[in-house]
Motif scaffolding. Structure first.
Motif, PDB file in Angstrom:
ATOM      1  N   GLU A  24       0.827  -1.208   0.000  1.00 54.27           N
ATOM      2  CA  GLU A  24       0.000   0.000   0.000  1.00 54.27           C
ATOM      3  C   GLU A  24       0.863   1.261   0.000  1.00 54.27           C
ATOM      4  O   GLU A  24       0.625   2.199  -0.770  1.00 54.27           O
ATOM      5  CB  GLU A  24      -0.908  -0.011   1.233  1.00 54.27           C
ATOM      6  N   LEU A  25       1.890   1.267   0.839  1.00 57.85           N
ATOM      7  CA  LEU A  25       2.757   2.446   0.964  1.00 57.85           C
ATOM      8  C   LEU A  25       3.554   2.695  -0.311  1.00 57.85           C
ATOM      9  O   LEU A  25       3.792   3.848  -0.686  1.00 57.85           O
ATOM     10  CB  LEU A  25       3.703   2.274   2.150  1.00 57.85           C
ATOM     11  N   VAL A  26       3.979   1.612  -0.969  1.00 53.75           N
ATOM     12  CA  VAL A  26       4.763   1.763  -2.198  1.00 53.75           C
ATOM     13  C   VAL A  26       3.974   2.530  -3.249  1.00 53.75           C
ATOM     14  O   VAL A  26       4.522   3.381  -3.967  1.00 53.75           O
ATOM     15  CB  VAL A  26       5.186   0.379  -2.730  1.00 53.75           C
ATOM     16  N   VAL A  27       2.679   2.258  -3.326  1.00 47.12           N
ATOM     17  CA  VAL A  27       1.842   2.952  -4.313  1.00 47.12           C
ATOM     18  C   VAL A  27       1.456   4.343  -3.822  1.00 47.12           C
ATOM     19  O   VAL A  27       1.523   5.336  -4.563  1.00 47.12           O
ATOM     20  CB  VAL A  27       0.580   2.120  -4.619  1.00 47.12           C
ATOM     21  N   VAL A  32       5.455   3.750  -7.151  1.00 51.31           N
ATOM     22  CA  VAL A  32       4.879   3.036  -8.292  1.00 51.31           C
ATOM     23  C   VAL A  32       3.649   3.802  -8.750  1.00 51.31           C
ATOM     24  O   VAL A  32       2.842   4.258  -7.922  1.00 51.31           O
ATOM     25  CB  VAL A  32       4.498   1.583  -7.906  1.00 51.31           C
ATOM     26  N   ASP A  33       3.497   3.932 -10.041  1.00 56.82           N
ATOM     27  CA  ASP A  33       2.349   4.650 -10.601  1.00 56.82           C
ATOM     28  C   ASP A  33       1.065   3.859 -10.329  1.00 56.82           C
ATOM     29  O   ASP A  33       0.956   2.698 -10.747  1.00 56.82           O
ATOM     30  CB  ASP A  33       2.543   4.823 -12.109  1.00 56.82           C
ATOM     31  N   PRO A  34       0.079   4.472  -9.627  1.00 55.00           N
ATOM     32  CA  PRO A  34      -1.181   3.762  -9.354  1.00 55.00           C
ATOM     33  C   PRO A  34      -1.962   3.384 -10.606  1.00 55.00           C
ATOM     34  O   PRO A  34      -2.847   2.533 -10.555  1.00 55.00           O
ATOM     35  CB  PRO A  34      -1.962   4.754  -8.475  1.00 55.00           C
ATOM     36  N   GLU A  35      -1.633   4.030 -11.733  1.00 53.67           N
ATOM     37  CA  GLU A  35      -2.278   3.648 -12.991  1.00 53.67           C
ATOM     38  C   GLU A  35      -1.778   2.284 -13.474  1.00 53.67           C
ATOM     39  O   GLU A  35      -2.484   1.560 -14.169  1.00 53.67           O
ATOM     40  CB  GLU A  35      -1.994   4.695 -14.066  1.00 53.67           C
ATOM     41  N   ASP A  36      -0.546   1.954 -13.086  1.00 54.63           N
ATOM     42  CA  ASP A  36       0.032   0.662 -13.471  1.00 54.63           C
ATOM     43  C   ASP A  36      -0.286  -0.416 -12.441  1.00 54.63           C
ATOM     44  O   ASP A  36      -0.672  -1.532 -12.804  1.00 54.63           O
ATOM     45  CB  ASP A  36       1.555   0.791 -13.625  1.00 54.63           C
ATOM     46  N   VAL A  37      -0.085  -0.094 -11.165  1.00 54.10           N
ATOM     47  CA  VAL A  37      -0.352  -1.051 -10.084  1.00 54.10           C
ATOM     48  C   VAL A  37      -1.229  -0.358  -9.042  1.00 54.10           C
ATOM     49  O   VAL A  37      -0.781   0.602  -8.392  1.00 54.10           O
ATOM     50  CB  VAL A  37       0.954  -1.541  -9.420  1.00 54.10           C
ATOM     51  N   PRO A  38      -2.464  -0.799  -8.859  1.00 49.69           N
ATOM     52  CA  PRO A  38      -3.355  -0.153  -7.886  1.00 49.69           C
ATOM     53  C   PRO A  38      -2.916  -0.442  -6.451  1.00 49.69           C
ATOM     54  O   PRO A  38      -2.184  -1.408  -6.201  1.00 49.69           O
ATOM     55  CB  PRO A  38      -4.714  -0.791  -8.185  1.00 49.69           C
ATOM     56  N   PRO A  39      -3.347   0.366  -5.486  1.00 48.97           N
ATOM     57  CA  PRO A  39      -3.008   0.114  -4.086  1.00 48.97           C
ATOM     58  C   PRO A  39      -3.559  -1.222  -3.604  1.00 48.97           C
ATOM     59  O   PRO A  39      -4.555  -1.737  -4.137  1.00 48.97           O
ATOM     60  CB  PRO A  39      -3.684   1.282  -3.344  1.00 48.97           C
ATOM     61  N   ALA A  40      -2.922  -1.777  -2.588  1.00 51.23           N
ATOM     62  CA  ALA A  40      -3.348  -3.074  -2.048  1.00 51.23           C
ATOM     63  C   ALA A  40      -4.777  -3.016  -1.533  1.00 51.23           C
ATOM     64  O   ALA A  40      -5.531  -3.988  -1.644  1.00 51.23           O
ATOM     65  CB  ALA A  40      -2.391  -3.503  -0.934  1.00 51.23           C
ATOM     66  N   SER A  41      -5.180  -1.877  -0.948  1.00 47.39           N
ATOM     67  CA  SER A  41      -6.545  -1.748  -0.426  1.00 47.39           C
ATOM     68  C   SER A  41      -7.571  -1.867  -1.552  1.00 47.39           C
ATOM     69  O   SER A  41      -8.636  -2.488  -1.373  1.00 47.39           O
ATOM     70  CB  SER A  41      -6.702  -0.412   0.300  1.00 47.39           C
ATOM     71  N   GLN A 220      -8.270  -3.814 -16.462  1.00 43.12           N
ATOM     72  CA  GLN A 220      -8.705  -3.566 -15.088  1.00 43.12           C
ATOM     73  C   GLN A 220      -7.699  -4.286 -14.180  1.00 43.12           C
ATOM     74  O   GLN A 220      -7.932  -5.403 -13.734  1.00 43.12           O
ATOM     75  CB  GLN A 220     -10.118  -4.106 -14.859  1.00 43.12           C
ATOM     76  N   THR A 221      -6.603  -3.607 -13.897  1.00 42.86           N
ATOM     77  CA  THR A 221      -5.509  -4.244 -13.159  1.00 42.86           C
ATOM     78  C   THR A 221      -5.933  -4.673 -11.775  1.00 42.86           C
ATOM     79  O   THR A 221      -5.506  -5.716 -11.279  1.00 42.86           O
ATOM     80  CB  THR A 221      -4.305  -3.279 -13.073  1.00 42.86           C
ATOM     81  N   ASP A 222      -6.770  -3.864 -11.114  1.00 39.45           N
ATOM     82  CA  ASP A 222      -7.219  -4.236  -9.768  1.00 39.45           C
ATOM     83  C   ASP A 222      -8.014  -5.538  -9.790  1.00 39.45           C
ATOM     84  O   ASP A 222      -7.869  -6.395  -8.914  1.00 39.45           O
ATOM     85  CB  ASP A 222      -8.056  -3.116  -9.154  1.00 39.45           C
ATOM     86  N   LEU A 223      -8.840  -5.695 -10.847  1.00 40.07           N
ATOM     87  CA  LEU A 223      -9.627  -6.917 -10.978  1.00 40.07           C
ATOM     88  C   LEU A 223      -8.732  -8.111 -11.281  1.00 40.07           C
ATOM     89  O   LEU A 223      -8.937  -9.213 -10.758  1.00 40.07           O
ATOM     90  CB  LEU A 223     -10.663  -6.728 -12.087  1.00 40.07           C
ATOM     91  N   MET A 224      -7.733  -7.897 -12.114  1.00 42.20           N
ATOM     92  CA  MET A 224      -6.805  -8.973 -12.455  1.00 42.20           C
ATOM     93  C   MET A 224      -6.039  -9.427 -11.208  1.00 42.20           C
ATOM     94  O   MET A 224      -5.923 -10.621 -10.925  1.00 42.20           O
ATOM     95  CB  MET A 224      -5.819  -8.508 -13.515  1.00 42.20           C
TER      96      MET A 224
END
Length: 258
Positions: A24-27, A32-41, A220-224
């Motif tokens: 979570e903190l990394v994003v 890390v760009d949240p557009e590429d990797v969404p937050p853990a939450s 939809q990276t979060d869904l993946m």
């Protein structure tokens, strides 16, 4: 051993929570760009939503059906073959080179062949899971049978018991814990193979198909990632159930499952 169990669970839980916080903190800090990797939450929220998504649950059932079906077939065939090779030294020697040649062949390299050979994706997945899972079970079975106490077998024979009785009363009970370990190893191998096959096949079936479709149409990276989280949970739950079964079934065995 039982007193140490709560401490082990607590340490494992702390490790998982720590990993989630770090992710979570990394994003959130912009590393890390949240557009590429969404937050853990966000991923965990999507994972919670997937638990009630009938489409995803159907995909999970497709994956589990091929996964456990291939594993069950591999267990039956590998154990039977291990018993046959152990009881027939000349056949064991003749088959050794074949086993050593075929065992290192990656199951994923056989995906195109399986897709061409079988009429349905489910059959292709089961065949690849069978191939991947058979080797650890077969190797564990052979080594376990080889290490059975010969004195115990000869003692039973001295009392007039035949080969079948020796097999059922001594060899199989002695080898069973190690065969179960081979099955537990094959569990995780089979899950990787079945999801990878679904990803490569691109037929929209199973967890792998769901992960692939979640990245189409803009992605939809979060869904993946949420789907991948549940795929990992499948392996974790299966391993936990297998460990519990081993501990209950082989309570007499000194090493126990870990």
């Amino acid at each position: 051993m039982r007193k140490a169990q709560p401490a082990r669970v607590a340490r494992g839980t702390a490790g998982v929570v720590g990993a989630i916080v770090i992710a979570e903190l990394v994003v959130r800090t912009g590393l890390v760009d949240p557009e590429d990797v969404p937050p853990a939450s966000t991923v965990l929220l999507s994972a919670a939503e997937l638990a009630a998504d009938t489409e995803y649950l159907t995909a999970v059932m497709d994956t589990v059906r091929a996964w456990l079906g291939g594993l069950l077939l591999a267990t039956v065939v590998a154990v039977a073959l291990g018993l046959l090779l152990n009881a027939t030294p000349w056949l064991n020697n003749a088959a050794r080179l074949v086993v050593e040649l075929m065992r290192p062949v990656p199951s994923l390299a056989l995906i195109p062949l399986a897709l061409v050979t079988f009429s349905s994706l489910t059959q292709s997945k089961m065949s690849l899971v069978f191939y991947a899972c058979a080797w650890p079970i077969l190797i564990n079975t052979l080594y376990a049978l080889r290490d059975v106490d010969p004195v115990a077998k000869e003692t039973l024979r001295s009392f007039g018991f035949g080969n079948l009785a020796v097999l059922l009363r001594v060899s199989l009970p002695s080898a069973a814990p190690f065969v179960a370990t081979g099955v537990r190893i094959a569990l995780s191998v089979g899950l990787v193979v079945v999801v990878s096959t679904e990803l490569v096949a691109g037929a929209g079936e199973g967890v792998g198909g769901f992960l692939m479709e979640s990245q189409t149409g803009g992605g939809q990276t979060d869904l993946m990632l949420a789907g991948a989280v549940w795929a990992g949970m499948l392996g974790l739950i299966a391993n936990a159930l297998m460990v519990a079964m081993e501990r209950r079934a082989f309570r007499w065995h000194g090493t126990g499952a870990t």
